[in-house]
Motif scaffolding. Structure first.
Motif, PDB file in Angstrom:
ATOM      1  N   THR A  18       1.074  10.229  -2.321  1.00  0.00           N
ATOM      2  CA  THR A  18       0.112  11.130  -3.900  1.00  0.00           C
ATOM      3  C   THR A  18      -0.588   9.580  -4.093  1.00  0.00           C
ATOM      4  OG1 THR A  18       0.969  11.303  -5.743  1.00  0.00           O
ATOM      5  CG2 THR A  18       2.342   9.880  -5.015  1.00  0.00           C
ATOM      6  N   PHE A  19      -2.144   9.673  -5.016  1.00  0.00           N
ATOM      7  CA  PHE A  19      -2.808   9.329  -5.173  1.00  0.00           C
ATOM      8  C   PHE A  19      -2.363   9.319  -6.747  1.00  0.00           C
ATOM      9  CE2 PHE A  19      -4.127  10.614  -1.345  1.00  0.00           C
ATOM     10  CZ  PHE A  19      -4.972   9.152  -1.008  1.00  0.00           C
ATOM     11  N   ILE A  33       1.102  -1.197  -0.099  1.00  0.00           N
ATOM     12  CA  ILE A  33      -0.013  -0.037   0.211  1.00  0.00           C
ATOM     13  C   ILE A  33       1.181   1.025  -0.465  1.00  0.00           C
ATOM     14  CG2 ILE A  33      -1.430   0.862   1.652  1.00  0.00           C
ATOM     15  CD1 ILE A  33      -2.800  -1.207   2.074  1.00  0.00           C
ATOM     16  N   VAL A  34       1.871   0.986   0.760  1.00  0.00           N
ATOM     17  CA  VAL A  34       2.766   2.583   0.718  1.00  0.00           C
ATOM     18  C   VAL A  34       3.776   2.864  -0.636  1.00  0.00           C
ATOM     19  CG1 VAL A  34       4.603   3.398   2.049  1.00  0.00           C
ATOM     20  CG2 VAL A  34       2.563   2.462   2.875  1.00  0.00           C
ATOM     21  N   THR A  35       3.942   1.594  -0.539  1.00  0.00           N
ATOM     22  CA  THR A  35       4.643   1.445  -2.245  1.00  0.00           C
ATOM     23  C   THR A  35       3.175   2.131  -3.659  1.00  0.00           C
ATOM     24  OG1 THR A  35       6.152  -0.198  -1.975  1.00  0.00           O
ATOM     25  CG2 THR A  35       5.427   0.836  -3.954  1.00  0.00           C
ATOM     26  N   SER A  36       1.986   1.840  -3.221  1.00  0.00           N
ATOM     27  CA  SER A  36       2.363   2.509  -4.010  1.00  0.00           C
ATOM     28  C   SER A  36       1.155   3.896  -4.657  1.00  0.00           C
ATOM     29  CB  SER A  36       0.020   1.110  -4.221  1.00  0.00           C
ATOM     30  OG  SER A  36      -0.947   1.683  -3.295  1.00  0.00           O
ATOM     31  N   GLY A  62       8.616  10.974 -16.269  1.00  0.00           N
ATOM     32  CA  GLY A  62       9.017  10.831 -14.261  1.00  0.00           C
ATOM     33  C   GLY A  62       8.051  11.038 -13.464  1.00  0.00           C
ATOM     34  N   GLN A  63       7.086  11.061 -13.879  1.00  0.00           N
ATOM     35  CA  GLN A  63       5.795  11.385 -13.067  1.00  0.00           C
ATOM     36  C   GLN A  63       5.251  10.133 -12.143  1.00  0.00           C
ATOM     37  OE1 GLN A  63       2.214  13.441 -14.509  1.00  0.00           O
ATOM     38  NE2 GLN A  63       3.501  14.897 -15.445  1.00  0.00           N
ATOM     39  N   LEU A  64       5.306   8.321 -12.881  1.00  0.00           N
ATOM     40  CA  LEU A  64       5.193   7.431 -12.062  1.00  0.00           C
ATOM     41  C   LEU A  64       6.269   6.426 -11.764  1.00  0.00           C
ATOM     42  CD1 LEU A  64       1.421   6.860 -13.568  1.00  0.00           C
ATOM     43  CD2 LEU A  64       1.872   6.953 -11.377  1.00  0.00           C
TER      44      LEU A  64
END
Length: 315
Positions: free
Chosen positions: A82-83, A58-61, A274-276
């Motif tokens: 960030t979502f 969950i934290v990594t996502s 670089g956003q994801l």
């Protein structure tokens, strides 16, 4: 002559609190402090072993590309939430389509499986039904002997179900174990209650709908959860019978992301800018695949003891 007053009203015992342990039988000894401490430590380690990997996923996502790069991979300590991974996944691309397919297949498949299983179990629970013993023996034989993968594939292919959503439902629509559990529970319902309904003019379907099923809510809830989790988590039938990538359910998309280490086409631009991070996408898909089961399981948990044990013991 004066007599002491006797209270006629019985003393009402206070109901135990929801967090209190149930009363112990008279012959059972009280646990020692060392035993309670050992159980607490063992349960704590078991919960930690289950929850810690889920926490990392969950934290990594929910982490940015910068945070994941600094951690060198999986993130254990969140540094900014960030979502963006979930926003990109649910923007109408391949993952969104796969999630919708999984939801529809789960709903339709669960309704179909429950309808057939309940009808079959109710018929087998009535001793006077036509050839119920032979049908029961045939169902039991399928638990120990099966035709195999190749004959099953050839049957599905001959029926024209390849590249069809029915191939995700029909080959695994029934579970003999679930039917036997339902049958055992139905056999435990009072026969006098069913006979009284028949005297009043109720037919088989009315008896099933208005008497048997309301009394079997616990086992029906448990079996429904079993079927729903099976359809939601299934991936093998899709990989075997579907060739169109656009028809793949969510579990197959998750497997492709993990095995190929690449994101769907619609997310490539966001990753290049670089956003994801590709790892965040993989973890977000895993969370989406685990979320429905994690949300529904607590609501059905209270029915497990009554539904499964009673249905398995009786009959």
């Amino acid at each position: 002559m004066w007599e002491p007053r006797q209270d006629t009203e019985p003393v009402q015992e206070k109901a135990p609190r929801w967090w209190a342990a149930p009363p112990r039988p008279a012959w059972e000894e009280e646990p020692s402090k060392a035993g309670l401490a050992g159980k607490g430590i063992a349960l704590s380690f078991a919960c930690l072993a289950v929850l810690f990997p889920l926490w990392i996923v969950i934290v990594t996502s929910l982490s940015s590309r910068k945070t994941i790069d600094e951690a060198g991979g999986l993130v254990m300590v969140p540094k900014g939430i960030t979502f963006i991974a979930y926003q990109e996944l649910l923007n109408g691309g391949q993952v969104t389509r796969a999630a919708i397919i999984s939801i529809l297949v789960t709903l339709v498949g669960t309704l179909f499986s429950m309808a057939v299983s309940v009808l079959c179990a109710y018929g087998l629970s009535r001793s006077g039904s036509l050839a119920h013993r032979w049908i029961l023996m045939t169902l039991l034989a399928t638990m120990f002997f099966s035709a195999g993968l190749i004959p099953t594939y050839l049957l599905v292919q001959s029926l024209g179900l390849t590249d069809s959503y029915l191939a995700l439902i029909l080959p695994s629509a029934l579970s003999v174990f679930n039917i036997l559990v339902l049958r055992g529970f139905f056999m435990g319902i009072s026969q006098e209650l069913i006979d009284s309904a028949r005297i009043d003019g109720a037919g088989d379907f009315r008896v099933l709908w208005q008497i048997v099923m309301p009394l079997s809510r616990a086992v029906l809830a448990v079996i429904t959860l079993f079927y729903a989790v099976g359809y939601w988590s299934a991936w093998f039938n899709a990989s075997l019978y579907l060739n169109d990538q656009d028809m793949m359910p969510l579990q197959n998309i998750m497997i492709q992301l993990v095995q190929r280490q690449e994101a769907p086409v619609g997310l490539s631009q966001a990753i290049r800018t670089g956003q994801l991070s590709g790892l965040a996408i993989q973890m977000a898909v895993m969370v989406m695949a685990l979320l429905p089961v994690a949300v529904l399981s607590p609501f059905v948990q209270k029915h497990f003891k009554k539904g499964m044990l009673t249905g398995a013991i009786k009959g």
